[in-house]
Design a protein around this motif. Structure first.
Motif, PDB file in Angstrom:
ATOM      1  N   UNK A 344     -57.637  12.251  40.381  1.00 40.77           N
ATOM      2  CA  UNK A 344     -57.190  13.645  40.407  1.00 40.77           C
ATOM      3  C   UNK A 344     -58.349  14.573  40.766  1.00 40.77           C
ATOM      4  N   UNK A 345     -59.525  14.329  40.178  1.00 36.98           N
ATOM      5  CA  UNK A 345     -60.680  15.180  40.466  1.00 36.98           C
ATOM      6  C   UNK A 345     -61.167  14.964  41.906  1.00 36.98           C
ATOM      7  N   UNK A 346     -61.159  13.702  42.351  1.00 36.85           N
ATOM      8  CA  UNK A 346     -61.529  13.402  43.741  1.00 36.85           C
ATOM      9  C   UNK A 346     -60.578  14.093  44.698  1.00 36.85           C
ATOM     10  N   UNK A 388     -54.226  13.049  49.663  1.00 36.65           N
ATOM     11  CA  UNK A 388     -52.962  12.860  48.963  1.00 36.65           C
ATOM     12  C   UNK A 388     -52.596  11.386  48.801  1.00 36.65           C
ATOM     13  N   UNK A 389     -53.008  10.552  49.762  1.00 39.72           N
ATOM     14  CA  UNK A 389     -52.820   9.113  49.551  1.00 39.72           C
ATOM     15  C   UNK A 389     -53.619   8.685  48.331  1.00 39.72           C
ATOM     16  N   UNK A 390     -54.837   9.225  48.237  1.00 46.61           N
ATOM     17  CA  UNK A 390     -55.693   8.887  47.105  1.00 46.61           C
ATOM     18  C   UNK A 390     -55.035   9.327  45.794  1.00 46.61           C
ATOM     19  N   UNK A 391     -54.462  10.523  45.808  1.00 47.11           N
ATOM     20  CA  UNK A 391     -53.835  11.003  44.586  1.00 47.11           C
ATOM     21  C   UNK A 391     -52.600  10.170  44.237  1.00 47.11           C
ATOM     22  N   UNK A 392     -51.868   9.715  45.273  1.00 48.36           N
ATOM     23  CA  UNK A 392     -50.723   8.831  44.998  1.00 48.36           C
ATOM     24  C   UNK A 392     -51.214   7.573  44.292  1.00 48.36           C
ATOM     25  N   UNK A 393     -52.362   7.042  44.714  1.00 42.76           N
ATOM     26  CA  UNK A 393     -52.942   5.881  44.029  1.00 42.76           C
ATOM     27  C   UNK A 393     -53.237   6.262  42.577  1.00 42.76           C
TER      28      UNK A 393
END
Lengths: 532, 326
Positions: A344-346, A388-393
């Motif tokens: 989330x922070x990333x 957003x892909x990262x946040x989905x992870x």
């Protein structure tokens, strides 16, 4: 009502259970994510030498970026959010047994699968999709592309999206448990609610746009033929009327998930809950006043460009509100840096870079130089694609114990996160320079002087891809071999964590009565009523 | 509270009026105003980014959980603060927007004293027409001064991108678009096609050559006398055809491989077709290839060449020309 959970292959194939459909959405969309990653790898490898062919020629390169874009936006990001997260979480979060129309829900999923199969067929059968995921005429009409596959995939996907939107909007409005007021909904639910409204309004317009494409190509009409009284620019208007708000279909649920994760791991109520929900609804509406920024240099009337500039940059305001509220939530929190929290922070740090470069795109005067350049590619990979892909992870990690009943590997999760973040921070940075120099996007080969920049971009893209693959490995490995998870490993106050992991069939034995919101951490004990 | 919001907005608008007034007086060099605008954005953007990331990192270190069951402070929000971080971004955005509007006017409003040229795009190249009616390919010569460029396309959507002059505009078949630029210094400036137009997109390159006024006039004269005295040998006729049919968008004549094979040294060469058969490039093959390019595709190239129905004499002229370029 039975509480026994049916098992076996058939129970998945014919299921109308929102949790099983959610899992199927997750698995299918992750498959498309991997397809998108592979194509990214191929394109980046092609850029190892930017002056001559490395592994694929210009024809295949166009096909690669077309399928990469379509797979990532239409078959990964939108389905994982409006398919997986919506399906699995909304009924649990609002306190319902299932969605409003379970069979319609199953239909949505299978339409999505069929659309995916058509997209895959387009790769295998003769002819090739090389128009970019935007499918602009006249190229999609006079060019070599098998546009019919594109159109039918969009139709099926659109039907799936409309059915999903109807279903979940109804579910959120009518199936909330007693006491689950609008002010007590998780922000994830608010974000998805906004996203589904956009789907419902926008998708039919996209469907109409591509249908006319089909008529032009195969029936000889001339809706998009400028030499016969039509206009290709009409398609661009219709397409972006949906396709720009579509990024908010992704962004709004993502914003919601960020709020949920931050609140849980800072053990603190989301700061300014009401303004967060209002900001989501403002973006839902104002998101439809922005599309002409995709046509800033398309010969549109000068004054329309000015009008839509104001709509576009106005989006910065509610987005800013959300970002500052996240910061204020961290302030005086009790922060634990678990893998989902890191994601989330990333996300916030990557998203802010993309937000700032996005203002440059929105500013009409600035955009004319950088329109359709490598800058734009860099911008949307920061603001949307990678962040957003990262946040989905992160979201998958966060609810992993809930939907699998197993714990993921925390150490591997953190290592994978840092690798992905380091890659993502740098991978698209050099392309901003190319963009300021006016170098266009969708270029198979580039001027030789940019070789050093592109070498950096390629190396860090590889690192990003490796990070994502490690995350995916973590998911698969932990789902099979992970330790058994407790019902509420995060000690969260949100409703979905108050039932066993994984949730039983029909979720709640008895529909609960809700007495407070999902973020009431550290709430002081209520003072006894004063006597007068 | 609402009253204060309205007042602040009004104040921001009043502050921005000078910007709008500046736009009314014509600034002659849009490159300068664009570069200034970029600087303003870069400063604002950097400040915004630091305003977000510095507190983010600081809070993460400062408020780490000390022991297991610790909760954060119970704070619901603060209306004053929330309004503050609504108003400040709003003001920033209005200021940037007004500046951008002025830059946009500079970039789009053509000054009265200008010459008009025409550019027609095709897959994959640009036909340029000077005001005197001289046609050139992928090379636009203009004298120093303001130049309005009228744009259109023969086939799909292209874009005439002129990064050196901070401007670009799409080119659409059946529609007329325009852009203008201030050709300040003599020199060569790159032109790109910035709208994806097919496999030859990244090789669709051209240049604008800005010349001193007297050099430009001399060039025009030499071109006009060249046209008047041109002898129409088959070779020269073939050369004209190759240029006017826009073959050179995809075919080089200096050995370079573009979307199609280079034309020099092609005559008499043995080429491999996609199905593996070998063909010698002779008069008959050239004719066949021009009339129906898709019938015998050469290995390693796309199928993008359009068919051209010419007279027999014209096919022969092209073949004669190809024999001359080695």
């Amino acid at each position: 009502m039975t509480t026994a959970q049916p098992t076996g292959f058939k129970s998945w194939l014919f299921t109308t259970d929102h949790k099983k459909i959610g899992i199927m959405y997750l698995v299918t969309s992750l498959v498309f994510f991997v397809v998108g990653l592979l194509l990214a790898f191929v394109m980046r490898t092609e850029q190892l030498d930017i002056t001559k062919k490395v592994i694929i020629d210009a024809d295949l390169y166009s096909t690669a970026f077309t399928i990469h874009g379509a797979a990532m936006v239409l078959f990964w990001m939108i389905p994982v959010l409006t398919g997986f997260f919506a399906n699995y979480m909304i009924p649990l979060m609002i306190g319902a047994h299932d969605v409003a129309f379970p069979r319609l829900n199953a239909l949505s999923y299978w339409l999505y699968v069929m659309a995916g199969l058509i997209a895959v067929m387009a790769l295998i059968l003769p002819g090739r999709l090389d128009t970019g995921w935007t499918g602009y005429p006249p190229y999609s009409i006079v060019g070599p592309s098998n546009t019919a596959f594109y159109v039918f995939a969009v139709h099926l996907l659109g039907a799936s999206s409309i059915a999903g939107a109807v279903n979940f909007i109804t579910t959120i409005i009518t199936l909330r448990a007693p006491g689950m007021k609008w002010g007590r909904l998780n922000l994830t639910v608010w974000g998805l609610f906004g996203g589904f409204i956009i789907q419902l309004v926008g998708v039919p317009v996209l469907a109409a746009a591509v249908t006319l494409l089909l008529f032009d190509k195969y029936l000889g009409t001339s809706f998009y033929d400028g030499t016969k009284g039509g206009s290709p620019i009409l398609y661009e208007h219709l397409f972006w009327f949906y396709a720009h708000p579509a990024v908010y279909v992704v962004a709004l649920p993502v914003f919601g998930i960020v709020s949920d994760i931050i609140s849980t791991f800072a053990r603190k109520k989301v700061y300014g809950y009401t303004s967060m929900a209002i900001a989501i609804m403002i973006i839902t509406v104002v998101g439809f006043e922005t599309w002409v920024h995709h046509l800033y240099v398309a010969g549109t009337l000068n004054w329309t460009r000015v009008v839509f500039m104001w709509g576009t940059i106005a989006i910065g305001v509610p987005t800013g509100i959300k970002t500052f509220n996240w910061l204020a939530t961290l302030h005086k929190g009790s922060i634990e840096l678990t893998t989902p929290m890191l994601h989330a922070l990333g996300f916030i740090s990557l998203f802010t870079i993309g937000g700032v470069t996005g203002i440059a795109n929105g500013l009409l005067g600035l955009d004319i130089q950088i329109h359709d350049t490598q800058w734009v590619v860099a911008h949307f990979h920061y603001v949307l694609a990678i962040s957003m892909s990262m946040l989905c992870m992160g979201g998958i990690y966060y609810w992993f114990p809930k939907f699998t009943g197993k714990m993921y590997n925390e150490k591997l999760g953190k290592i994978a996160f840092w690798i992905t973040l380091i890659g993502a921070m740098i991978a698209f940075l050099p392309q901003h320079t190319l963009g300021l120099d006016g170098i266009p996007r969708r270029y198979w080969k580039l001027p030789a002087k940019y070789a050093p920049e592109m070498r950096i971009a390629v190396i860090f893209s590889y690192i990003t891809i490796a990070g994502f693959l490690m995350t995916l490995y973590n998911f698969v490995h932990s789902a099979i071999k992970g330790e058994k998870a407790p019902a509420n490993p995060w000690n969260s106050k949100s409703l979905e964590w108050q039932i066993p992991s994984p949730p039983p069939f029909y979720n709640f034995e008895k529909i609960p009565t809700i007495t407070e919101g999902p973020y009431e951490y550290g709430k002081p004990a209520e003072e006894p009523a004063k006597s007068h | 509270m609402l009253k204060q919001v309205v007042r602040l907005l009004m104040a921001a608008l009043v502050v921005s009026i000078p910007y709008a007034a500046a736009a009314a007086e014509r600034v002659v060099d849009p490159v300068k105003s664009w570069d200034n605008h970029l600087k303003t954005w870069a400063v604002v953007g950097t400040v915004v980014y630091l305003t977000v990331t510095i507190p983010l990192i600081y809070f993460v270190f400062k408020y780490r959980r000390k022991h297991k069951d610790e909760d954060g402070a119970y704070i619901e929000g603060n209306t004053g603060l929330e309004i503050l971080w609504t108003i400040i971004p709003m003001i920033i955005i209005i200021m940037l927007g007004v500046q951008s509007w002025a830059v946009f006017n500079d970039l789009r409003e053509v000054p009265k004293d200008h010459i008009e040229v025409k550019v027609v795009a095709f897959m994959y190249g640009f036909e340029m027409y000077t005001p005197e009616g001289i046609k050139t390919l992928n090379e636009l010569r203009v004298p120093v001064g303001n130049v309005k460029v009228n744009l259109t396309s023969k086939d799909v959507i292209h874009n005439f991108a002129l990064p050196a002059f901070r401007t670009r505009e799409d080119m659409v078949a059946g529609e007329n678009t325009y852009l203008w630029f201030y050709a300040k210094e003599p020199g060569e400036y790159p032109v790109y096609c910035a709208e994806f137009c097919g496999s030859g997109h990244s090789s669709m390159l051209a240049k604008v050559i800005v010349m001193k006024k007297e050099d430009y006039e001399a060039w025009v004269k030499s071109k006009q006398s060249e046209a008047a005295t041109a002898t129409l040998t088959p070779e020269a006729k073939g050369k004209n055809l190759v240029e006017s049919l826009a073959c050179l968008g995809c075919h080089g004549i200096a050995g370079e491989t573009k979307a199609g094979p280079a034309l020099n040294g092609l005559f008499g060469k043995t080429e491999e077709l996609e199905d593996g058969t070998k063909v010698v490039v002779d008069d008959a093959f050239i004719k066949e290839k021009i009339a129906d390019p898709k019938a015998k595709p050469i290995k390693g190239f796309g199928h993008i060449m359009p068919p051209n129905m010419l007279t027999n004499e014209e096919y022969e002229a092209i073949a004669a020309y190809l024999k001359t370029i080695k």
